[in-house]
Design a protein around this motif. Structure first.
Motif, PDB file in Angstrom:
ATOM      1  N   UNK A  49       0.833  -1.188   0.000  1.00 37.89           N
ATOM      2  CA  UNK A  49       0.000   0.000   0.000  1.00 37.89           C
ATOM      3  C   UNK A  49       0.872   1.243   0.000  1.00 37.89           C
ATOM      4  N   UNK A  50       0.301   2.342   0.393  1.00 31.81           N
ATOM      5  CA  UNK A  50       1.041   3.584   0.384  1.00 31.81           C
ATOM      6  C   UNK A  50       1.101   4.189  -1.004  1.00 31.81           C
ATOM      7  N   UNK A  51       1.845   5.282  -1.123  1.00 31.19           N
ATOM      8  CA  UNK A  51       1.996   5.930  -2.417  1.00 31.19           C
ATOM      9  C   UNK A  51       1.767   7.419  -2.328  1.00 31.19           C
ATOM     10  N   UNK A  52       1.495   8.017  -3.487  1.00 28.66           N
ATOM     11  CA  UNK A  52       1.283   9.454  -3.614  1.00 28.66           C
ATOM     12  C   UNK A  52      -0.193   9.710  -3.903  1.00 28.66           C
ATOM     13  N   UNK A  96      -7.818  12.563  -0.716  1.00 24.48           N
ATOM     14  CA  UNK A  96      -7.857  11.218  -1.267  1.00 24.48           C
ATOM     15  C   UNK A  96      -7.768  10.139  -0.203  1.00 24.48           C
ATOM     16  N   UNK A  97      -7.724   8.891  -0.668  1.00 21.88           N
ATOM     17  CA  UNK A  97      -7.707   7.740   0.222  1.00 21.88           C
ATOM     18  C   UNK A  97      -6.603   6.767  -0.184  1.00 21.88           C
ATOM     19  N   UNK A  98      -6.121   6.043   0.803  1.00 22.95           N
ATOM     20  CA  UNK A  98      -5.170   4.959   0.579  1.00 22.95           C
ATOM     21  C   UNK A  98      -5.463   3.856   1.579  1.00 22.95           C
ATOM     22  N   UNK A  99      -5.026   2.651   1.228  1.00 22.55           N
ATOM     23  CA  UNK A  99      -5.183   1.526   2.136  1.00 22.55           C
ATOM     24  C   UNK A  99      -3.863   0.781   2.265  1.00 22.55           C
ATOM     25  N   UNK A 100      -3.465   0.565   3.520  1.00 22.36           N
ATOM     26  CA  UNK A 100      -2.288  -0.245   3.814  1.00 22.36           C
ATOM     27  C   UNK A 100      -2.707  -1.644   4.231  1.00 22.36           C
ATOM     28  N   UNK A 101      -1.872  -2.609   3.871  1.00 21.62           N
ATOM     29  CA  UNK A 101      -2.036  -3.978   4.365  1.00 21.62           C
ATOM     30  C   UNK A 101      -0.725  -4.425   4.997  1.00 21.62           C
TER      31      UNK A 101
END
Length: 111
Positions: A8-11, A16-21
């Protein structure tokens, strides 16, 4: 051998939204509290969310209402859903369990 493998992660743009696993192996996953930490540039690492083995959760005030921590005991995986991201959420994010750490993933939020 204990391993915590993050993805996950990023720019992302603000809002906005992001999801980590975080896939965990080598630990009795269901019996351990899991946590997500972050380390902003030039600052110390801080705990942002934790989830007990019974499913109860804790959040820092800075992310409460925007981030959601969860776990899937069948998959030995921790998750961190991050919504309404802000530039101040920019950091390296780490999962942790049983005294062990993931490798860290970069999250960058542009304004």
């Amino acid at each position: 051998q204990v391993q915590l493998e993050e993805s996950g992660g990023g720019l992302v743009q603000a809002g906005g939204s992001l999801r980590h696993s975080c896939a965990v192996s080598g630990l009795t996953f269901g019996r351990n509290t899991g946590g997500w930490y972050r380390q902003p540039p030039g600052k110390e690492r801080e705990l942002v969310a934790a989830i007990h083995s019974n499913g109860s959760t804790w959040y820092s005030n800075s992310v409460k209402g925007r981030f959601t921590i969860s776990r899937d005991n069948a998959k030995n995986t921790l998750y961190l859903q991050m919504n309404n991201l802000k530039p101040e959420d920019t950091a390296v994010y780490y999962c942790a369990m049983g005294g062990f750490w993931g490798q860290g993933t970069q999250v960058t939020v542009s304004s």
